[in-house]
Scaffold this motif. Structure first.
Motif, PDB file in Angstrom:
ATOM      1  N   LEU A  41       0.825  -1.208   0.000  1.00 47.64           N
ATOM      2  CA  LEU A  41       0.000   0.000   0.000  1.00 47.64           C
ATOM      3  C   LEU A  41       0.860   1.259   0.000  1.00 47.64           C
ATOM      4  N   VAL A  42       1.937   1.256   0.774  1.00 47.90           N
ATOM      5  CA  VAL A  42       2.846   2.412   0.808  1.00 47.90           C
ATOM      6  C   VAL A  42       3.488   2.614  -0.561  1.00 47.90           C
ATOM      7  N   ALA A  43       3.951   1.526  -1.181  1.00 46.28           N
ATOM      8  CA  ALA A  43       4.574   1.627  -2.504  1.00 46.28           C
ATOM      9  C   ALA A  43       3.562   2.094  -3.550  1.00 46.28           C
ATOM     10  N   SER A  44       2.320   1.667  -3.414  1.00 43.62           N
ATOM     11  CA  SER A  44       1.274   2.091  -4.344  1.00 43.62           C
ATOM     12  C   SER A  44       1.014   3.588  -4.240  1.00 43.62           C
ATOM     13  N   ILE A  45       0.937   4.086  -3.019  1.00 43.71           N
ATOM     14  CA  ILE A  45       0.726   5.520  -2.813  1.00 43.71           C
ATOM     15  C   ILE A  45       1.870   6.305  -3.438  1.00 43.71           C
ATOM     16  N   ASP A  46       3.088   5.854  -3.194  1.00 40.90           N
ATOM     17  CA  ASP A  46       4.267   6.521  -3.747  1.00 40.90           C
ATOM     18  C   ASP A  46       4.224   6.527  -5.270  1.00 40.90           C
ATOM     19  N   ALA A  47       3.896   5.392  -5.880  1.00 45.87           N
ATOM     20  CA  ALA A  47       3.863   5.300  -7.345  1.00 45.87           C
ATOM     21  C   ALA A  47       2.783   6.189  -7.942  1.00 45.87           C
ATOM     22  N   GLU A  64      10.108   6.209   0.824  1.00 40.32           N
ATOM     23  CA  GLU A  64      11.254   5.302   0.899  1.00 40.32           C
ATOM     24  C   GLU A  64      11.619   5.037   2.356  1.00 40.32           C
ATOM     25  N   ALA A  65      11.623   6.086   3.171  1.00 38.96           N
ATOM     26  CA  ALA A  65      11.902   5.915   4.605  1.00 38.96           C
ATOM     27  C   ALA A  65      10.819   5.067   5.260  1.00 38.96           C
ATOM     28  N   ARG A  66       9.581   5.249   4.842  1.00 42.53           N
ATOM     29  CA  ARG A  66       8.463   4.473   5.398  1.00 42.53           C
ATOM     30  C   ARG A  66       8.622   2.995   5.050  1.00 42.53           C
ATOM     31  N   LEU A  67       9.040   2.691   3.819  1.00 40.34           N
ATOM     32  CA  LEU A  67       9.270   1.300   3.437  1.00 40.34           C
ATOM     33  C   LEU A  67      10.422   0.690   4.235  1.00 40.34           C
ATOM     34  N   GLN A  68      11.468   1.463   4.468  1.00 35.53           N
ATOM     35  CA  GLN A  68      12.576   0.971   5.273  1.00 35.53           C
ATOM     36  C   GLN A  68      12.127   0.675   6.706  1.00 35.53           C
ATOM     37  N   GLU A  69      11.262   1.495   7.224  1.00 32.42           N
ATOM     38  CA  GLU A  69      10.709   1.283   8.572  1.00 32.42           C
ATOM     39  C   GLU A  69       9.926  -0.038   8.621  1.00 32.42           C
ATOM     40  N   ILE A  70       9.152  -0.301   7.597  1.00 35.83           N
ATOM     41  CA  ILE A  70       8.389  -1.550   7.545  1.00 35.83           C
ATOM     42  C   ILE A  70       9.336  -2.737   7.466  1.00 35.83           C
TER      43      ILE A  70
END
Length: 76
Positions: A41-47, A64-70
């Motif tokens: 979902l985070v990657a989708s929002i970013d894209a 990107e920071a949010r994905l690293q946190e996950i």
């Protein structure tokens, strides 16, 4: 031309984000793999933001920071 055309044999970012949003609505996906569901979902929002120039309701977010946190939650 619509970003949602099931007959054009093109899978757009909008269609992919819509599909991923549907995964978030499936209760078992969040239960069985909550980190993957959240990352999708985070990657989708970013894209969608990058491709279409739209802003989410949170304003500017470093996805990107949010994905690293996950990833750090699952030790990767």
């Amino acid at each position: 031309e619509s970003e949602f055309d099931r007959n054009d044999n093109i899978f757009t970012i909008a269609e992919g984000a819509n599909f991923n949003a549907g995964l978030g609505a499936i209760r078992s996906s969040a239960i069985h793999n909550p980190f993957l569901t959240e990352a999708l979902l985070v990657a989708s929002i970013d894209a969608v933001e990058e491709e279409y120039g739209v802003m989410n309701s949170l304003g500017v977010v470093d996805w990107e920071a949010r994905l690293q946190e996950i990833k750090s939650k699952v030790g990767r």
